[in-house]
Scaffold this active site. Structure first.
Site, mmCIF file in Angstrom:
data_model
loop_
_atom_site.group_PDB
_atom_site.id
_atom_site.type_symbol
_atom_site.label_atom_id
_atom_site.label_comp_id
_atom_site.label_asym_id
_atom_site.label_seq_id
_atom_site.Cartn_x
_atom_site.Cartn_y
_atom_site.Cartn_z
ATOM 1 N N ASN A 47 1.248 -1.563 -0.316
ATOM 2 C CA ASN A 47 0.302 0.085 -0.009
ATOM 3 C C ASN A 47 1.078 1.328 0.200
ATOM 4 O O ASN A 47 0.558 2.137 -0.844
ATOM 5 C CB ASN A 47 -0.461 -0.474 1.516
ATOM 6 C CG ASN A 47 -1.882 -0.952 1.158
ATOM 7 O OD1 ASN A 47 -2.746 -1.755 0.034
ATOM 8 N ND2 ASN A 47 -2.501 -1.033 2.255
ATOM 9 N N ARG A 115 -2.381 -17.068 6.317
ATOM 10 C CA ARG A 115 -0.927 -16.504 5.948
ATOM 11 C C ARG A 115 -0.440 -17.910 6.435
ATOM 12 O O ARG A 115 0.524 -17.093 6.345
ATOM 13 C CB ARG A 115 -1.360 -15.185 6.401
ATOM 14 C CG ARG A 115 -0.950 -15.146 7.775
ATOM 15 C CD ARG A 115 -1.345 -13.155 7.578
ATOM 16 N NE ARG A 115 -0.656 -12.252 7.180
ATOM 17 C CZ ARG A 115 -0.760 -11.169 8.033
ATOM 18 N NH1 ARG A 115 -1.100 -10.722 8.235
ATOM 19 N NH2 ARG A 115 0.093 -10.466 7.289
ATOM 20 N N ALA A 238 -9.330 10.494 12.706
ATOM 21 C CA ALA A 238 -10.255 11.651 12.773
ATOM 22 C C ALA A 238 -9.802 12.928 13.686
ATOM 23 O O ALA A 238 -10.150 14.295 13.177
ATOM 24 C CB ALA A 238 -11.356 11.163 12.861
ATOM 25 N N GLY A 240 -6.588 14.236 13.471
ATOM 26 C CA GLY A 240 -5.607 14.746 13.466
ATOM 27 C C GLY A 240 -4.072 13.333 12.799
ATOM 28 O O GLY A 240 -3.955 12.161 13.410
ATOM 29 N N ASP A 267 -1.413 3.273 6.215
ATOM 30 C CA ASP A 267 -0.705 3.381 4.919
ATOM 31 C C ASP A 267 -0.742 4.301 4.247
ATOM 32 O O ASP A 267 0.536 4.942 4.079
ATOM 33 C CB ASP A 267 -0.991 1.710 3.991
ATOM 34 C CG ASP A 267 -0.812 0.741 5.013
ATOM 35 O OD1 ASP A 267 -0.103 1.382 5.739
ATOM 36 O OD2 ASP A 267 -1.933 -0.386 4.920
ATOM 37 N N ASP A 303 -7.831 -0.864 -0.335
ATOM 38 C CA ASP A 303 -6.798 -0.183 0.489
ATOM 39 C C ASP A 303 -6.186 0.586 -0.067
ATOM 40 O O ASP A 303 -5.896 1.172 0.896
ATOM 41 C CB ASP A 303 -6.083 -1.432 0.578
ATOM 42 C CG ASP A 303 -6.355 -2.436 1.699
ATOM 43 O OD1 ASP A 303 -7.220 -3.246 1.685
ATOM 44 O OD2 ASP A 303 -5.448 -3.694 2.236
#
Length: 326
Positions: A47, A115, A238, A240, A267, A303
């Site tokens: 990403n 995974r 949200a 900052g 990311d 993403d």
């Protein structure tokens, strides 16, 4: 058995990032009820690489993928976004990891991973020697990679140490995943890694994973700066973000947008900050670019799919809500 995708490594890239890329299968509703799945590329490090590439930087991603159609899908997606994958290794013995994401409500999504034993988890030091020797301007990795396996942990430790010794700045994004390891295990691995970083990125509740257990933000930051970290970035969602340096703390507000999908927002924030760093922006403008990319990420699905090109950076900061640009 592993094979390289091409050349020995990316020469002169702006950013080299290391980790595991996954195939994400997304469902608009509960997985248990069946229904359509759409196929996407996912992974914290990939990403970031895409975010940098979209802004015109030369970004390279290094890891392992399976030597089958899913591995090819990962590489095709990254190549299409302009990310250098020439040093990626194809592993014929292990599968590409899978991530299933279901939208449970308008506000809540849930993720399941498959995974264990993946190609990405088999990352080792030999995978990184050539791309790091090529001299990237910066190395980026997250706390996800060393949690995947012993070899990946050793590779991450080797990479940050080797980069720091070569004068290559290191960015470490803590990116804690409770499903991969405990906080105690994460702290014992990530605290030493942070000592090699010039930039550490963390949410407020992750800071003590790279500092003394239980330390508050001020104490964690002081310890990191004393160890040689130059910038500590604290993601506040949200609210900052804050950046701590030897000169003190700097705060910027978030860019107000309608949140659609928060996956990948951290990311995107990191990609924005690193882009500003590579462009030589001052700290405030780096943070502004970071929160701008974070806003793009949460304002769209996926993403990384909604991340901006360089000429789009002002789209959400210079336009009123509901605007249609004609």
């Amino acid at each position: 058995m592993t094979t390289s995708t091409g050349r020995t490594g990316p020469d002169g890239v702006d950013l080299l990032t290391v980790g595991e890329a996954l195939v994400s299968l997304r469902s608009p509703g509960p997985l248990a009820q069946g229904g359509p799945l759409t196929m996407h590329l996912a992974g914290a490090e990939s990403n970031v690489a895409i975010g940098l590439a979209r802004l015109g930087h030369r970004a390279a991603w290094v890891g392992r993928v399976s030597d089958d159609e899913l591995g090819e899908f990962v590489l095709r997606q990254l190549r299409a976004e302009g990310v250098d994958v020439d040093a990626v290794r194809r592993d014929a013995d292990r599968p590409t990891g899978l991530m299933f994401l279901e939208r449970r409500t308008a506000d809540v999504s849930r993720v399941r991973y498959h995974r264990a034993g993946s190609a990405g988890s088999a990352l080792d030091v030999e995978d990184l020697r050539a791309p790091l020797a090529a001299g990237p301007r910066m190395l980026h990795l997250t706390g996800i990679t060393p949690a995947l396996s012993d070899s990946a942990r050793d590779a991450a430790a080797w990479a940050v140490r080797t980069a720091a010794e070569a004068g290559i700045p290191v960015c470490l994004d803590v990116n804690y995943r409770a499903g991969l390891w405990t906080r105690e295990d994460a702290r014992s691995t990530l605290t030493p890694l942070a000592g090699y970083a010039s930039v550490v990125v963390a949410s407020a509740d992750e800071l003590d994973l790279v500092a003394t257990a239980g330390a508050d933000e001020a104490g964690a930051v002081a310890g990191l700066l004393a160890r040689g970290v130059r910038t500590v970035l604290v993601k506040l969602g949200a609210d900052g973000a804050r950046a701590h340096t030897a000169d003190g703390a700097t705060y910027v507000e978030a860019v107000p947008v309608t949140a659609v999908d928060t996956v990948g927002a951290g990311d995107a924030f990191t990609a924005g900050y690193l882009s500003g760093h590579l462009d030589g922006l001052d700290l405030v403008d780096r943070l502004r670019r970071a929160v701008t990319l974070g806003a793009f990420a949460v304002a769209g699905d996926g993403d990384w799919e909604g991340l901006p090109r360089r000429d789009e950076l002002t789209l959400i900061t210079g336009s009123a809500a509901g605007t249609t640009l004609r």
